[in-house]
Write a protein that holds these residues in place. Structure first.
Motif, short mmCIF file in Angstrom:
data_model
loop_
_atom_site.label_atom_id
_atom_site.label_comp_id
_atom_site.label_asym_id
_atom_site.label_seq_id
_atom_site.Cartn_x
_atom_site.Cartn_y
_atom_site.Cartn_z
N ARG A 37 0.84 -1.20 0.00
CA ARG A 37 0.00 0.00 0.00
C ARG A 37 0.87 1.24 0.00
N GLY A 39 0.64 4.90 1.43
CA GLY A 39 -0.16 5.56 2.45
C GLY A 39 0.22 7.02 2.65
N PRO A 40 0.03 7.85 1.64
CA PRO A 40 0.47 9.23 1.77
C PRO A 40 -0.42 10.06 2.70
N SER A 41 0.21 11.03 3.32
CA SER A 41 -0.54 12.02 4.10
C SER A 41 -0.64 13.27 3.23
N GLU A 73 -3.75 8.80 4.35
CA GLU A 73 -3.51 8.85 5.80
C GLU A 73 -3.65 10.29 6.28
N TYR A 229 -0.88 8.27 13.69
CA TYR A 229 -0.43 7.41 12.58
C TYR A 229 -0.13 5.99 13.06
N VAL A 245 4.84 -3.67 4.25
CA VAL A 245 4.79 -2.23 4.42
C VAL A 245 6.10 -1.67 3.87
N ILE A 246 5.99 -1.00 2.72
CA ILE A 246 7.18 -0.38 2.12
C ILE A 246 7.07 1.11 2.43
N ARG A 247 7.98 1.64 3.18
CA ARG A 247 7.86 3.05 3.56
C ARG A 247 9.24 3.64 3.81
N GLU A 250 12.52 6.84 7.72
CA GLU A 250 12.35 7.69 8.90
C GLU A 250 11.46 7.00 9.93
N TRP A 251 10.80 5.93 9.51
CA TRP A 251 9.90 5.21 10.43
C TRP A 251 10.57 4.05 11.16
N1 GLU Z 1 1.43 8.52 6.09
C1 GLU Z 1 2.82 8.21 6.24
C2 GLU Z 1 3.62 9.33 5.65
O1 GLU Z 1 3.12 10.03 4.78
C3 GLU Z 1 3.16 6.98 5.49
C4 GLU Z 1 3.96 6.02 6.24
C5 GLU Z 1 3.62 4.63 5.77
O2 GLU Z 1 3.69 4.38 4.57
O3 GLU Z 1 3.26 3.80 6.60
O4 GLU Z 1 4.76 9.50 6.01
#
Ligand code: GLU
Length: 547
Positions: A37, A39-41, A73, A229, A245-247, A250-251
């Motif tokens: 997925r 998941g942009p904010s 998101e 989040y 979950v590819i993100r 920074e997470w």
């Molecule tokens: N909503 C998060 C962001 O924009 C995405 C992180 C994720 O993909 O889980 O940084």
């Protein structure tokens, strides 16, 4: 008692986690199919890094015959920008990064916008309270700030834990009283972790990572009842059956919290693949830093659209960033498409990948060099309709002519590589369209040579549009000799005093006269397509310019 607290805090939540578990059953996919997925904010415009992670989501899902979905998101309403969601969907569409399901597309696991899922999050939080794994925290922002300042001075871990988490064990009556007094609260996780314990997480890209167990009572629901989040992505990725979950990396530091949330909610965590940021060497300081929308035009996704980077070329470039062995493979398999390459997380760069403008431009130029003139025409027209309507009109009115120009030197073994972006066509072929060719075109000349107008006048007299290419060149050579120019560059170099110049200088003068440039595609073809009358008109323009 916890049951009573849960009902007190969430009187309107009448569903249970089981309800949602049933509502979003397992996906009917092969065992190795990946569900990814993006998941942009909607907190700003999409940047290249976002586009890259969405591209990775797409390729991994596609090659494993899985599902790639888009989830908005938007839990942080304070940071949301106007038009943020439209920017996301339009950039994805503009770059053919097409999710199979999700926001604005639909699917069985929606709603795909977090602000429409509040009831789901609250259902799970109510259950956590029931199970004594979450609690309302009434501390004011001021109080929390003071604690953090104290912790900074003491050089201890920042956050609510141990004796700092004063609201951890409030009784039903205490909570009731605070609610009756109208005190505001957030819901915190009652973290069961012990930092003495080390947890191990295997990241698909970064490999084995070790962390102390999470032990902070992190906020999971904000004052307004919306989730943070951390909680939202855990519940969503569980219910939407995300496998990977590819993100952005920074997470990574939040992983211990996320793993803990999965555990206490009774969910199996997905696999994580944390991708490194795209970096660039700062032109002022020389240091390597993240690509920045503020400093680097190439950082913003819209820039690629507006300047007309072809989608396929951008995909190729992103593929070279995605897997370190892609480029080598592609050089050997130029007739194949990205879909034929097997992407693996193991070949994904662990550290930052540096942005390479020259490589991107080269990929783009190769793209255009392989396209037929008719295709370049059609794609450029498409681009112009969106970003340069006046030019689009001109293109429409001059279709045949434009295609003829675009077709120059297309057939040889080494087709021209002069265009990198759709926006280059107007400039590169500025001489093609009469109505666009103005006296000012000459002012861009980088040469300060004196061009001999009378030589050009005489040349027009002997120009014969019916010449073959060889006949044309023979004629130019004869003309050069007659005018005191050598017909052979070597001969001129050996006896420079005997001549005014050589045949190359004569051609350059003709080229400058008709194109306003010292470099151009095949001059014979340009003259032939323009025809004698237009060549004469160019001479007049050139004369006016020189005078
Ligand atoms: N909503 C998060 C962001 O924009 C995405 C992180 C994720 O993909 O889980 O940084």
């Amino acid at each position: 008692m916890n049951e009573k607290i849960a009902d007190l805090l969430f009187p309107n939540i009448d569903k249970t986690p089981e309800y949602y578990e049933k509502m979003y059953p397992k996906r009917n996919l092969a065992a190795d199919a990946m569900v990814t997925r993006y998941g942009p904010s909607p907190t700003g415009s999409v940047h290249l890094g976002n586009l890259f992670s969405a591209f990775c989501d797409m390729i991994y899902a596609r090659q494993s015959k899985g599902v790639f979905f888009l989830r908005i998101e938007d839990t942080d309403q304070k940071r949301a920008v106007e038009g943020g969601i439209e920017n996301i969907t339009s950039v994805l569409k503009g770059f053919s990064i097409n999710p199979n399901e999700g926001y604005s597309i639909g699917g069985d696991y929606g709603p795909y916008k977090q602000s429409e899922r509040t009831e789901i999050y609250q259902t799970y939080v109510k259950d956590l309270i029931r199970r004594n794994l979450a609690y309302p925290c009434f501390m004011t922002e001021e109080e929390i700030k003071e604690i953090k300042e104290e912790q900074a001075i003491l050089k201890v871990k920042i956050g609510l834990y141990g004796h700092y988490a004063t609201d951890r064990d409030l009784s039903y009556d205490e909570i009731k009283e605070k609610l009756d007094n109208g005190e505001e609260y957030v819901i915190c996780l009652k973290s069961p972790g012990n930092p003495e314990n080390i947890i191990e997480v295997k990241d698909c890209i970064k490999g084995k990572l070790k962390f102390p167990e999470h032990n902070i009572d992190t906020i999971i629901l904000k004052k307004d009842g919306t989730p943070t989040y951390h909680l939202a992505h855990v519940i969503d990725d569980h219910l939407m059956h995300t496998t990977h979950v590819i993100r952005g990396d920074e997470w990574v530091s939040s992983l211990p919290l996320h793993i803990q949330l999965f555990e206490i909610l009774g969910f199996t965590p997905p696999k994580y693949a944390h991708i490194a940021p795209i970096t660039i060497k700062d032109s002022e300081t020389g240091t390597i830093r993240k690509l920045s929308k503020r400093k680097d035009p190439w950082a913003g996704a819209k820039f690629y659209e507006e300047s007309g980077i072809p989608i396929a070329a951008l995909h190729l470039y992103l593929a070279t960033i995605a897997n370190t062995n892609f480029e080598e493979w592609y050089l050997k398999n130029q007739d194949k498409s990205i879909e034929d390459f097997e992407f693996t997380f193991e070949k994904q760069a662990i550290g930052g990948t540096s942005f390479d403008e020259a490589k991107l431009i080269n990929i783009c130029k190769t793209y255009f060099s392989r396209k037929k003139a008719t295709e370049i025409y059609a794609e450029t027209l498409n681009y112009a309709l969106k970003f340069d309507p006046d030019y689009a009109q001109i293109l429409k009115e001059n279709k045949e002519l434009m295609i003829e120009f675009l077709n120059i030197e297309k057939d040889g073994p080494r087709p021209r590589k002069d265009i990198a972006k759709y926006s280059d066509v107007k400039e590169e072929f500025s001489y093609a369209i009469d109505s666009l060719f103005k006296q000012e075109n000459y002012s861009k000349l980088e040469s300060d040579k004196d061009y001999d107008l009378s030589l050009l006048e005489k040349y027009i007299e002997i120009y014969n549009i019916n010449d073959s290419k060889d006949e044309w060149f023979d004629r130019v050579k004869k003309f050069s000799l007659a005018e005191g120019y050598s017909d052979n560059v070597k001969e001129y170099k050996n006896n420079p005093d005997k001549y005014k110049g050589h045949v190359g200088d004569v051609c350059e003068a003709i080229r400058v006269m008709v194109t306003g440039r010292t470099k151009s595609p095949d001059l014979y073809e340009i003259l032939r397509i323009l025809g004698k009358d237009k060549i004469k008109e160019r001479l007049e323009l050139f004369r006016n310019y020189l005078n």
